[in-house]
Design a protein around this motif. Sequence first.
Motif, PDB file in Angstrom:
ATOM      1  N   MET A  51       7.983  -5.894 -10.448  1.00  9.30           N
ATOM      2  CA  MET A  51       9.379  -6.241 -10.560  1.00  9.30           C
ATOM      3  C   MET A  51       9.458  -7.681 -11.048  1.00  9.30           C
ATOM      4  O   MET A  51       8.761  -8.550 -10.537  1.00  9.30           O
ATOM      5  CB  MET A  51      10.062  -6.102  -9.214  1.00  9.30           C
ATOM      6  N   ILE A  57      12.044 -10.906 -11.928  1.00  6.08           N
ATOM      7  CA  ILE A  57      13.367 -11.508 -11.768  1.00  6.08           C
ATOM      8  C   ILE A  57      13.457 -12.688 -12.712  1.00  6.08           C
ATOM      9  O   ILE A  57      12.583 -13.566 -12.711  1.00  6.08           O
ATOM     10  CB  ILE A  57      13.604 -11.985 -10.322  1.00  6.08           C
ATOM     11  N   ALA A  93       8.915  -6.851  -1.281  1.00 10.70           N
ATOM     12  CA  ALA A  93       7.680  -6.779  -2.062  1.00 10.70           C
ATOM     13  C   ALA A  93       6.503  -7.138  -1.174  1.00 10.70           C
ATOM     14  O   ALA A  93       6.647  -7.859  -0.184  1.00 10.70           O
ATOM     15  CB  ALA A  93       7.755  -7.730  -3.252  1.00 10.70           C
ATOM     16  N   ARG A 114       4.447 -11.843  -3.796  1.00 11.08           N
ATOM     17  CA  ARG A 114       5.479 -12.584  -4.518  1.00 11.08           C
ATOM     18  C   ARG A 114       4.821 -13.715  -5.297  1.00 11.08           C
ATOM     19  O   ARG A 114       4.083 -14.516  -4.725  1.00 11.08           O
ATOM     20  CB  ARG A 114       6.515 -13.151  -3.556  1.00 11.08           C
ATOM     21  N   ARG A 159       3.953  -3.424  -4.018  1.00 10.33           N
ATOM     22  CA  ARG A 159       5.035  -3.913  -4.873  1.00 10.33           C
ATOM     23  C   ARG A 159       4.873  -5.414  -5.093  1.00 10.33           C
ATOM     24  O   ARG A 159       4.736  -6.169  -4.139  1.00 10.33           O
ATOM     25  CB  ARG A 159       6.375  -3.606  -4.226  1.00 10.33           C
ATOM     26  N   ILE A 181       6.605  -8.789  -6.904  1.00  5.71           N
ATOM     27  CA  ILE A 181       7.817  -9.346  -7.487  1.00  5.71           C
ATOM     28  C   ILE A 181       7.457 -10.707  -8.078  1.00  5.71           C
ATOM     29  O   ILE A 181       6.718 -11.476  -7.466  1.00  5.71           O
ATOM     30  CB  ILE A 181       8.957  -9.438  -6.463  1.00  5.71           C
ATOM     31  N   LEU A 198      17.037  -8.217 -12.342  1.00  2.00           N
ATOM     32  CA  LEU A 198      15.791  -7.581 -11.944  1.00  2.00           C
ATOM     33  C   LEU A 198      15.401  -6.555 -12.994  1.00  2.00           C
ATOM     34  O   LEU A 198      16.195  -5.677 -13.338  1.00  2.00           O
ATOM     35  CB  LEU A 198      15.969  -6.895 -10.589  1.00  2.00           C
ATOM     36  N   THR A 199      14.196  -6.669 -13.516  1.00  2.00           N
ATOM     37  CA  THR A 199      13.631  -5.694 -14.442  1.00  2.00           C
ATOM     38  C   THR A 199      12.452  -5.065 -13.720  1.00  2.00           C
ATOM     39  O   THR A 199      11.547  -5.776 -13.278  1.00  2.00           O
ATOM     40  CB  THR A 199      13.179  -6.377 -15.746  1.00  2.00           C
ATOM     41  N   GLU A 200      12.464  -3.755 -13.594  1.00  2.00           N
ATOM     42  CA  GLU A 200      11.424  -3.065 -12.841  1.00  2.00           C
ATOM     43  C   GLU A 200      10.502  -2.290 -13.766  1.00  2.00           C
ATOM     44  O   GLU A 200      10.959  -1.481 -14.571  1.00  2.00           O
ATOM     45  CB  GLU A 200      12.048  -2.107 -11.835  1.00  2.00           C
ATOM     46  N   SER A 219       7.361   0.237 -13.341  1.00  2.00           N
ATOM     47  CA  SER A 219       6.617   1.023 -12.356  1.00  2.00           C
ATOM     48  C   SER A 219       5.646   1.923 -13.096  1.00  2.00           C
ATOM     49  O   SER A 219       5.789   2.171 -14.283  1.00  2.00           O
ATOM     50  CB  SER A 219       7.576   1.846 -11.485  1.00  2.00           C
ATOM     51  N   ARG A 237      13.030   0.066 -15.740  1.00  2.00           N
ATOM     52  CA  ARG A 237      14.424   0.021 -15.308  1.00  2.00           C
ATOM     53  C   ARG A 237      14.882  -1.395 -15.621  1.00  2.00           C
ATOM     54  O   ARG A 237      14.360  -2.362 -15.070  1.00  2.00           O
ATOM     55  CB  ARG A 237      14.580   0.311 -13.825  1.00  2.00           C
ATOM     56  N   ARG A 297      18.984  -5.087 -13.748  1.00  2.00           N
ATOM     57  CA  ARG A 297      19.960  -4.938 -12.663  1.00  2.00           C
ATOM     58  C   ARG A 297      20.334  -6.339 -12.164  1.00  2.00           C
ATOM     59  O   ARG A 297      19.481  -7.136 -11.828  1.00  2.00           O
ATOM     60  CB  ARG A 297      19.372  -4.109 -11.522  1.00  2.00           C
TER      61      ARG A 297
END
Length: 192
Positions: A1, A3, A40, A43, A132, A134, A167-169, A171, A180, A183
């Motif tokens: 993810m 940001i 997450a 980080r 996860r 971030i 936020l750009t995800e 996966s 994604r 957001r």
Amino acid sequence: MLISPALNAALREARFDGDAPLDASGVRRARAAADAVPAADRRVCGADERCAGTAEALGLRSEPEPSLRGWDLGRWSGQRLAEVSEAEPEAVSDWLSGPSAAPHGGESLLDLCTRVGGWLDSLHRDGAGDGRVIAVVEPAVVRAAIVHALGLPPQAFWRLDVAPLTLTELSGRSGRWNLRCGRSLSTGTVAP
């Protein structure tokens, strides 16, 4: 993810960032968005002041990741795009049209995409992709990650917009990423 960081004065003035910190408005906006940040396991942030300041304002205890530093634009750093375009129109044209061009003495677009793509691929190669992650990173780094993950031609980089505090995800895994996009983390209106 991924940001993207909050705005700062350099971006409001259309300057090549030059590693400027957040201003008071950027800090306020990032703090207001903190509740929207997903959980997450790890980080990280770009090694730039703006990314570190945004991560801190978002309440993320993050470690700087050198591979995710902002785009090195050499002698253009800190200058306004309009000024550089007026002083060096051919150099700017070459830079915008040639992915391997680096008339500013910094990184080419290909170099940026390779560096960021290497980090992205390492998440799974090094076993870090099991959780996860971030990362608070400059918009150019988000765009380079998208280009790499989706196998887009480098010129697609210029067609991707990344708004502040979005936020750009990504996966999946290396070689098969899902995306994604953008957001917003903003939870409401914050005074500038």
